[in-house]
Design a protein around this motif. Structure first.
Motif, PDB file in Angstrom:
ATOM      1  N   SER A 102       0.831  -1.208   0.000  1.00 54.69           N
ATOM      2  CA  SER A 102       0.000   0.000   0.000  1.00 54.69           C
ATOM      3  C   SER A 102       0.864   1.254   0.000  1.00 54.69           C
ATOM      4  O   SER A 102       0.603   2.211  -0.742  1.00 54.69           O
ATOM      5  N   ILE A 103       1.898   1.265   0.864  1.00 59.61           N
ATOM      6  CA  ILE A 103       2.792   2.423   0.938  1.00 59.61           C
ATOM      7  C   ILE A 103       3.472   2.660  -0.405  1.00 59.61           C
ATOM      8  O   ILE A 103       3.526   3.803  -0.912  1.00 59.61           O
ATOM      9  N   TYR A 106       0.835   3.999  -3.028  1.00 56.57           N
ATOM     10  CA  TYR A 106       0.474   5.402  -2.860  1.00 56.57           C
ATOM     11  C   TYR A 106       1.631   6.327  -3.238  1.00 56.57           C
ATOM     12  O   TYR A 106       1.442   7.327  -3.949  1.00 56.57           O
ATOM     13  N   THR A 107       2.844   6.013  -2.766  1.00 57.40           N
ATOM     14  CA  THR A 107       3.982   6.893  -3.049  1.00 57.40           C
ATOM     15  C   THR A 107       4.365   6.858  -4.526  1.00 57.40           C
ATOM     16  O   THR A 107       4.722   7.896  -5.105  1.00 57.40           O
ATOM     17  N   THR A 128      -1.057   6.693   3.260  1.00 55.89           N
ATOM     18  CA  THR A 128       0.304   6.176   3.423  1.00 55.89           C
ATOM     19  C   THR A 128       0.720   6.219   4.886  1.00 55.89           C
ATOM     20  O   THR A 128       1.321   5.267   5.411  1.00 55.89           O
ATOM     21  N   GLN A 131      -0.919   3.406   6.833  1.00 57.19           N
ATOM     22  CA  GLN A 131      -0.281   2.110   6.591  1.00 57.19           C
ATOM     23  C   GLN A 131       1.089   2.030   7.275  1.00 57.19           C
ATOM     24  O   GLN A 131       1.488   0.971   7.770  1.00 57.19           O
TER      25      GLN A 131
END
Length: 308
Positions: A102-103, A106-107, A128, A131
């Motif tokens: 997930s991190i 998103y990044t 982010t 998470q």
């Protein structure tokens, strides 16, 4: 002092029984004598020699059997530990994969989208951050369990006031309780003192509170009471929420065991909270059990030794 293995215990026990029997048999000549007398007949000495030979042979055979039994137990234990380590490693990898993915997602999206609006970017940053917090909590829980498993000698002890400790937890969780319209009945005596590890004792009560807040349901009531025994304090922590099916009770203290995996992750759970509770209770010389009362909800009953 080195602890005797199971095989050696068996060998020593059997040899001790045989030695006692042989001694009585020889001294009292098959129980015909009424008192101990010196050996006057050659047959008595032959009987003594025969008994010693039999005992030596039996001892040799039993020793070999005991050694093989110890080797088998050690091998089975090693296989069990290896299997548990593999399962734990797989579970940890699986749990880490979701927040890390997930991190990164998103990044990467933020970096690859220079025209992204500030509002959308802020939403991605917030997700982010959430998470990252979940990942931090998971790593902290894993660290706590490892400390209890492999570094027990390094765990410090101090005087801990459980009444004050739980009052702090109640204050910390008051906002979450209010949002879920939950009530707390704290029936602890005013001054419960335990000689133990503050961090682990905190983990016991905080994880039970978080578990109730996350899963008991809206509008439920949480109750905590304690009874003083000679060497222990007995605590009862219960809620009148939705409870869990009885078939899950034997496994809820297992690491990464979840009744509803999707719901647990949505609530931010790591699947390690109740395992930490059980291990911390055991480390403090106590026991813990869980049940589902007929009236509903979930009840945890556990003891903690006054001096760790």
């Amino acid at each position: 002092m080195k602890k005797l293995s199971e095989g050696r215990k068996m060998w020593l026990s059997v040899m001790a029984v045989f030695l006692v029997y042989a001694t009585i048999f020889i001294l009292f000549e098959d129980y015909d004598r009424k008192f101990i007398m010196p050996f006057n007949e050659v047959g008595d000495w032959h009987l003594l020699l025969f008994s010693l030979v039999v005992m030596a042979g039996l001892g040799f055979l039993l020793f070999r059997y005991a050694k093989r039994m110890d080797e088998r137990i050690s091998r089975e234990q090693a296989e069990k530990e290896n299997r548990m380590r593999r399962e734990l490693t797989q579970n940890i990898a699986h749990e880490l994969k979701t927040p890390v993915a997930s991190i990164l997602g998103y990044t990467d999206t933020i970096l690859d989208s220079p025209d992204m609006t500030d509002e959308v970017k802020q939403q991605f940053i917030v997700r982010t951050n959430a998470q990252a917090h979940r990942l931090t909590t998971l790593l902290q829980d894993i660290s706590t369990l490892n400390r209890m498993d492999y570094a027990r000698d390094m765990i410090t002890k101090e005087r801990v006031n459980i009444s004050t400790l739980f009052a702090d937890i109640a204050q910390e969780t008051a906002f979450a309780m209010k949002n879920r319209q939950m009530a707390l009945h704290n029936d602890l005596p005013g001054d419960i003192i335990i000689q133990g590890n503050y961090s682990l004792l905190y983990s016991i009560f905080r994880n039970l509170m978080d578990n109730a807040i996350n899963y008991a349901g809206q509008g439920t009531t949480v109750e905590l009471s304690a009874e003083e025994l000679a060497d222990y304090w007995r605590f009862t922590f219960n809620d009148n929420g939705i409870g869990i099916p009885a078939k899950h009770l034997p496994r809820i203290f297992e690491r990464f065991y979840r009744i509803d995996k999707g719901r647990s992750r949505d609530m931010g759970g790591t699947g390690l909270g109740l395992s930490i509770v059980k291990n911390a209770v055991l480390l403090h010389g106590g026991t813990i059990a869980v049940s589902t009362p007929d009236a509903g909800g979930l009840t945890f009953e556990f003891t903690i030794r006054k001096v760790m």
